[in-house]
Design an enzyme around this catalytic site. Sequence first.
Site, mmCIF file in Angstrom:
data_model
loop_
_atom_site.group_PDB
_atom_site.id
_atom_site.type_symbol
_atom_site.label_atom_id
_atom_site.label_comp_id
_atom_site.label_asym_id
_atom_site.label_seq_id
_atom_site.Cartn_x
_atom_site.Cartn_y
_atom_site.Cartn_z
ATOM 1 N N CYS A 91 12.392 0.494 6.898
ATOM 2 C CA CYS A 91 12.013 1.699 6.158
ATOM 3 C C CYS A 91 12.130 2.888 7.105
ATOM 4 O O CYS A 91 12.628 2.753 8.225
ATOM 5 C CB CYS A 91 10.622 1.581 5.536
ATOM 6 S SG CYS A 91 9.240 1.572 6.689
ATOM 7 N N ASN A 120 8.548 2.606 9.763
ATOM 8 C CA ASN A 120 8.097 1.291 10.215
ATOM 9 C C ASN A 120 6.584 1.252 10.442
ATOM 10 O O ASN A 120 6.097 0.607 11.355
ATOM 11 C CB ASN A 120 8.857 0.831 11.466
ATOM 12 C CG ASN A 120 8.694 -0.645 11.784
ATOM 13 O OD1 ASN A 120 8.646 -1.024 12.947
ATOM 14 N ND2 ASN A 120 8.608 -1.497 10.793
ATOM 15 N N CYS A 138 4.517 1.642 7.193
ATOM 16 C CA CYS A 138 3.948 1.357 5.869
ATOM 17 C C CYS A 138 4.671 0.199 5.173
ATOM 18 O O CYS A 138 4.191 -0.927 5.157
ATOM 19 C CB CYS A 138 3.987 2.604 4.981
ATOM 20 S SG CYS A 138 2.913 3.944 5.518
ATOM 21 N N ARG A 139 5.829 0.491 4.607
ATOM 22 C CA ARG A 139 6.506 -0.487 3.748
ATOM 23 C C ARG A 139 7.105 -1.662 4.499
ATOM 24 O O ARG A 139 6.880 -2.819 4.126
ATOM 25 C CB ARG A 139 7.600 0.215 2.927
ATOM 26 C CG ARG A 139 7.058 1.255 1.981
ATOM 27 C CD ARG A 139 8.147 2.062 1.330
ATOM 28 N NE ARG A 139 8.826 2.900 2.322
ATOM 29 C CZ ARG A 139 9.913 3.594 2.080
ATOM 30 N NH1 ARG A 139 10.498 3.540 0.899
ATOM 31 N NH2 ARG A 139 10.455 4.344 3.020
ATOM 32 N N SER A 140 7.906 -1.398 5.523
ATOM 33 C CA SER A 140 8.570 -2.519 6.197
ATOM 34 C C SER A 140 7.593 -3.426 6.943
ATOM 35 O O SER A 140 7.750 -4.653 6.894
ATOM 36 C CB SER A 140 9.723 -2.044 7.087
ATOM 37 O OG SER A 140 9.298 -1.162 8.080
ATOM 38 N N ASP A 157 7.106 5.027 -1.109
ATOM 39 C CA ASP A 157 6.508 5.120 0.223
ATOM 40 C C ASP A 157 5.045 5.554 0.096
ATOM 41 O O ASP A 157 4.763 6.697 -0.258
ATOM 42 C CB ASP A 157 7.283 6.129 1.067
ATOM 43 C CG ASP A 157 6.885 6.104 2.527
ATOM 44 O OD1 ASP A 157 5.795 5.569 2.851
ATOM 45 O OD2 ASP A 157 7.655 6.613 3.354
#
Length: 154
Positions: free
Chosen positions: A8, A11, A13-15, A123
Amino acid sequence: MIHVLFVCLGNICRSPMAEAVMRDLVEKERLAHKIAVDSAATSSWHIGEPPHKGTQEKLKEYGIAIKGMQGRQLHKTDFEKFDYIIGMDESNIRNIRAMLGSPDSPKIFRFLDLTIHRKDVPDPYYTGDFQETYDLVLEGCYALLEKIKGEQKL
């Protein structure tokens, strides 16, 4: 060993959420000796930082470990190391392809294209909705694990 990389923008939050969820699923399926999971950012903003507080809280709520996770940036060598490079949104996909110099590789794809949603993972750094992100990440991880098991005959 099969290597999976979630990517993402930052690096944090999402990934890392996807990395932690996928690791948890892989361990529960007793495939940790066959599937390695990591995450990275297309930006350099949060290198060395732990996952965002919202990500940490959401994963803790579901009993998913994040110990030792820290932000890192995507490197050109990742293209050789990883079998699956998964971007959280279309912008990430464009950046991954540009950074790795691999515009048409089938190993690079958008995460939710594996699900019925076929959209970007929002996000939560901007939306604040870590539950929505978690729900989509969990669904995507289940779909990815099935894809890997089918393709790799696990």
